[in-house]
Scaffold this motif. Structure first.
Motif, PDB file in Angstrom:
ATOM      1  N   MET A  65       0.835  -1.212   0.000  1.00 37.96           N
ATOM      2  CA  MET A  65       0.000   0.000   0.000  1.00 37.96           C
ATOM      3  C   MET A  65       0.861   1.249   0.000  1.00 37.96           C
ATOM      4  O   MET A  65       2.044   1.213   0.312  1.00 37.96           O
ATOM      5  CB  MET A  65      -0.922  -0.024   1.224  1.00 37.96           C
ATOM      6  CG  MET A  65      -2.007   1.021   1.134  1.00 37.96           C
ATOM      7  SD  MET A  65      -3.275   0.772   2.375  1.00 37.96           S
ATOM      8  CE  MET A  65      -4.200  -0.575   1.680  1.00 37.96           C
ATOM      9  N   THR A  83       3.109   4.356   0.304  1.00 37.52           N
ATOM     10  CA  THR A  83       3.995   4.825   1.374  1.00 37.52           C
ATOM     11  C   THR A  83       3.634   6.231   1.836  1.00 37.52           C
ATOM     12  O   THR A  83       4.155   6.704   2.832  1.00 37.52           O
ATOM     13  CB  THR A  83       5.462   4.828   0.915  1.00 37.52           C
ATOM     14  OG1 THR A  83       5.534   5.453  -0.356  1.00 37.52           O
ATOM     15  CG2 THR A  83       6.022   3.432   0.834  1.00 37.52           C
ATOM     16  N   ALA A  84       2.758   6.908   1.093  1.00 40.74           N
ATOM     17  CA  ALA A  84       2.380   8.260   1.492  1.00 40.74           C
ATOM     18  C   ALA A  84       1.301   8.244   2.580  1.00 40.74           C
ATOM     19  O   ALA A  84       0.967   9.278   3.126  1.00 40.74           O
ATOM     20  CB  ALA A  84       1.883   9.050   0.288  1.00 40.74           C
ATOM     21  N   LEU A  85       0.764   7.063   2.899  1.00 41.12           N
ATOM     22  CA  LEU A  85      -0.297   6.985   3.900  1.00 41.12           C
ATOM     23  C   LEU A  85       0.282   6.712   5.284  1.00 41.12           C
ATOM     24  O   LEU A  85       1.222   5.926   5.433  1.00 41.12           O
ATOM     25  CB  LEU A  85      -1.277   5.862   3.548  1.00 41.12           C
ATOM     26  CG  LEU A  85      -2.074   6.018   2.250  1.00 41.12           C
ATOM     27  CD1 LEU A  85      -3.020   4.839   2.077  1.00 41.12           C
ATOM     28  CD2 LEU A  85      -2.851   7.318   2.231  1.00 41.12           C
ATOM     29  N   SER A  86      -0.293   7.354   6.283  1.00 38.07           N
ATOM     30  CA  SER A  86       0.133   7.079   7.656  1.00 38.07           C
ATOM     31  C   SER A  86      -0.423   5.721   8.092  1.00 38.07           C
ATOM     32  O   SER A  86      -1.296   5.149   7.439  1.00 38.07           O
ATOM     33  CB  SER A  86      -0.387   8.169   8.593  1.00 38.07           C
ATOM     34  OG  SER A  86      -1.787   8.038   8.721  1.00 38.07           O
TER      35      SER A  86
END
Lengths: 391, 376
Positions: A1, A3-6
């Motif tokens: 998923m 990598t920009a998501l926390s």
């Protein structure tokens, strides 16, 4: 998923994924995953299940069933829904007329329409475009003349998507023909069973009936079905069209189409040229997804409901990538996509059709629409040009 | 997750931006490019050192600031806007990073403080005429000699190779490891054929004939270190290119508004307006992928990280080609002149597209196996 998501956002997406997997009918998801078109029932069923779980319209005000989610959470919700092959809630209901009524409608209108709109007890249609008002929407000619407690509406709307299923239609109508183009327009809610209103489906190049003409011949509309103020309809329409800045990128749809191409591609994807096209599509889609995330991250600081170059950029690129994906699938199927068929049933003894044989080419034809609707791509380029050139 | 610059990064961007704005206008740059022997400014190099830029990602124990790729990317984007000529990529993004990744503590101590202070210029020699993009299909050899090694072979297109005080060179050992070796700039047997690159940056072909060298760390471990440095370097070139593309777009926009033909500014012509709009779309796609590359560097999953960085560079190369070609076309004749800056940006982004890997190779690499877009 991504990598920009926390971690929290990823967990949220997982939770939504699990929800769609467990609560939405498996038969429907499987059928739509194989390229089927959502039926009226599919959409209504989906919206009722969502409503049962309080998820019918997360972006609405909380008092009308909305969720206090961040723009990113709303995006992830919508994306997971598409990736799970669940039909999106009817945009005319939840993305368009719902927010307009919730923002500009009277208390009576909110109570009368919003719950039924969320649940799809009312199937809404959109009455904006006219035969001579496409990209130049403000030149629309359908008139509404006040007569006592009613408006009398005359004119013709067109390109009314899924209008053959419509219960109600929200229309832009001219209430002051003396005023300048945008100034004399009002936003009117019309019961489609009203005498004088007729719907004629339009046969499209993909073989289907997705859009309609709507004729209005002395249709009498109670005045309490005017939303907001008379002659302010244009600003409500602009609010409606600018409401979902990132939705027109359709990134979830693009990704699910790419995944389907990879699933169906088989040995065709050993061809280095086809593979290279797929890869560049994947790269562009990944870039677009990151653009969406960038816009969502600063969504709070942007003025609501105002067209801006970013939403135009997302629509422009998103529509092109949807088209590219549908084109690539036809190229992968090759001759297997040539036959026009209504079903995938074949006589005994014949080989079963490969997945995609039914829908790939019609979908390719159908998606030519993406660069025409919601503001043609030429209109979007002009919006971008105006902003960067300030000229 | 915060996708914008944090306060510290914003401050860094402002500091570097204001220095370059003062010191790097188009005329000053052209002067350096055409009339200086070195091809870049020692004085500015010292200012970069004083601002801490040369040691930005160097560990504090070696005199650096110990920051990460996020900060370096901010600097690279600013450098891309100004189109600097100093050997920053050669020395900091490649040379110092290789020493840091592959070198022993003693080697780091011997080299990195000099880089940070601005007294040492480095270069990395890896490309060969017959190896195209491969890091491992190389003819240069290293053989043990006494306590060290000797290196032989010819390297091409060595960025900063004309003036480097020390050169890191890749060469094959008798065990067939691709090792990294450190060579002094004035070593016996090293000859340089120096030139300006197409983009104005200085470089050289280097000929090594039994040149005494020391191995950076263990040759058997060098390739992994090299590949990971190149991941970062590619991401940094993406940021530099975004800075350059941004300038090309805005220069073009300004030109369309000021140039008059047929009695009106040419910005009234829809053909040109829409092409400018398309350039904006390409720039946003590139900017998003430069960001994606930077975030991917934090990913411990090496294949995923590498695929993401390569995908980013592919998008950047495609966007840069589009924006660069359109910038020249929309300017017309003036864009063809050496005197006008826009062409220099095209030259730099074209060179970036031919550094480490080109769009065709990247397409193959990104598309291999499961590809970029997966169900997770």
């Amino acid at each position: 998923m991504n990598t920009a998501l926390s971690k929290e956002d990823r967990a949220f997406a997982e939770e939504m994924r699990a929800f769609f997997a467990s609560e939405m009918p498996a038969e429907m998801r499987e059928r739509l995953g194989r390229g089927g078109h959502p039926s009226r029932d599919d959409i209504v069923t989906t919206m009722r299940i969502l409503d049962d779980h309080g998820l019918a319209a997360p972006h609405w005000p909380v008092e009308w069933g909305g969720k206090d989610w961040t723009p990113l959470q709303r995006h992830l919700f919508a994306e997971e829904m598409v990736m799970a092959n669940v039909p999106s809630p009817l945009a005319f209901n939840t993305a368009m007329v719902g927010p307009v009524i919730a923002t500009f409608g009277s208390q009576e209108q909110k109570e009368r329409f919003l719950p039924a709109t969320a649940r799809c007890d009312i199937w809404w249609s959109q009455g904006f475009s006219e035969p001579n008002a496409g990209s130049d929407l403000a030149s629309l000619k359908t008139t509404a003349v006040r007569d006592g407690d009613e408006y009398v509406v005359n004119g013709q709307k067109t390109w009314t998507t899924l209008g053959q299923f419509g219960d109600w239609i929200f229309c832009l109508v001219r209430t002051d023909s003396a005023a300048k183009k945008q100034r004399g327009i009002s936003f009117l809610l019309i019961d489609m069973t009203s005498p004088g209103l007729t719907v004629r489906p339009i046969h499209l190049i993909d073989g289907g009936y997705e859009v309609n003409e709507v004729f209005l011949d002395n249709v009498r509309v109670p005045a309490d079905q005017l939303v907001g103020e008379e002659n302010q309809g244009w600003s409500y329409a602009k609010f409606l069209l600018g409401n979902e800045r990132t939705a027109n990128a359709s990134i979830g749809l693009i990704k699910s189409r790419i995944l389907r191409i990879k699933r169906l591609g088989g040995t065709a994807l050993d061809d280095p040229l086809l593979r290279a096209r797929l890869t560049r599509l994947e790269v562009e889609a990944t870039a677009l997804e990151m653009s969406v995330l960038r816009v969502l991250a600063r969504e709070a600081s942007l003025p609501p409901g105002v067209p801006d170059p970013t939403s135009s950029m997302l629509k422009l690129k998103g529509s092109e990538l949807q088209q590219d994906a549908s084109e690539l699938l036809t190229d992968i199927l090759g001759p297997a996509g040539l036959a026009y068929r209504e079903t995938d049933e074949v006589p005994a003894g014949f080989d079963a059709l490969p997945e995609g044989a039914l829908d790939a080419m019609p979908t390719y034809f159908n998606w030519r629409k993406a660069s025409i609707y919601a503001g043609s791509n030429e209109v979007q380029r002009e919006i971008i040009a105006k902003t960067i050139l300030k000229f | 997750m915060d996708l914008d610059l944090n306060d510290e990064q914003q401050m860094l961007a402002d500091t570097v931006g204001s220095l370059l704005e003062k010191r790097y206008d188009a005329n000053a740059r052209l002067q350096l490019l055409e009339s200086s022997e070195l091809g870049w400014s020692r004085e500015l190099w010292q200012q970069y050192a004083d601002l801490g830029l040369l040691g930005l990602t160097v560990d504090e124990q070696y005199g650096g600031a110990g920051m990460g790729a996020g900060e370096l990317a901010v600097v690279m984007e600013s450098f891309g806007r100004a189109l600097i000529l100093e050997p920053f990529v050669a020395t900091v993004v490649l040379g110092a990073a290789l020493v840091d990744a592959a070198g022993s503590p003693e080697q780091k101590q011997a080299i990195l403080p000099g880089v940070t202070a601005g007294s040492t210029v480095l270069a990395f020699a890896y490309a060969e005429a017959a190896s195209r993009w491969s890091l491992t299909d190389i003819a240069a050899t290293a053989v043990p000699a006494g306590s060290g090694w000797t290196v032989s072979g010819e390297k091409i297109a060595v960025l900063g190779g004309d003036s480097a005080d020390r050169v890191v060179v890749s060469a094959k050992t008798p065990d067939s490891d691709v090792g990294l070796f450190l060579v002094e700039g004035d070593a016996t047997g090293l000859r340089r054929d120096a030139y300006a690159m197409q983009d104005g940056l200085r470089g050289a072909d280097l000929l090594f004939e039994d040149v005494p060298a020391v191995a950076l760390g263990e040759p058997a471990d060098a390739l992994a270190a090299l590949e990971s440095v190149l991941d970062t370097a590619m991401a940094m070139l993406c940021s530099e290119a975004v800075g350059a593309m941004e300038r090309m777009l805005w220069m073009t926009v300004d030109y369309l508004k000021t140039r008059e033909q047929f009695g009106a500014p040419i910005a009234v012509f829809q053909t040109l307006r829409h092409r400018a709009a398309n350039m904006y779309v390409s720039l946003e796609q590139a900017r998003s992928m430069a960001l994606a590359a930077r975030l991917a560097l934090l990913d411990d999953d090496v294949p995923a990280r590498r695929r993401a960085v390569r995908a980013a560079k592919l998008q950047i190369d495609l966007s840069a080609r589009h924006i660069g070609q359109e910038a020249i076309q929309l300017h017309g004749g003036i864009g063809m002149t050496m005197e006008y800056p826009v062409g220099h940006y095209l030259k730099r982004t074209t060179a970036i597209a031919k550094t480490f890997a080109d769009a065709d190779l990247l397409t193959q690499l990104v598309g291999a196996d499961e590809g970029l877009v997966t169900a997770d």
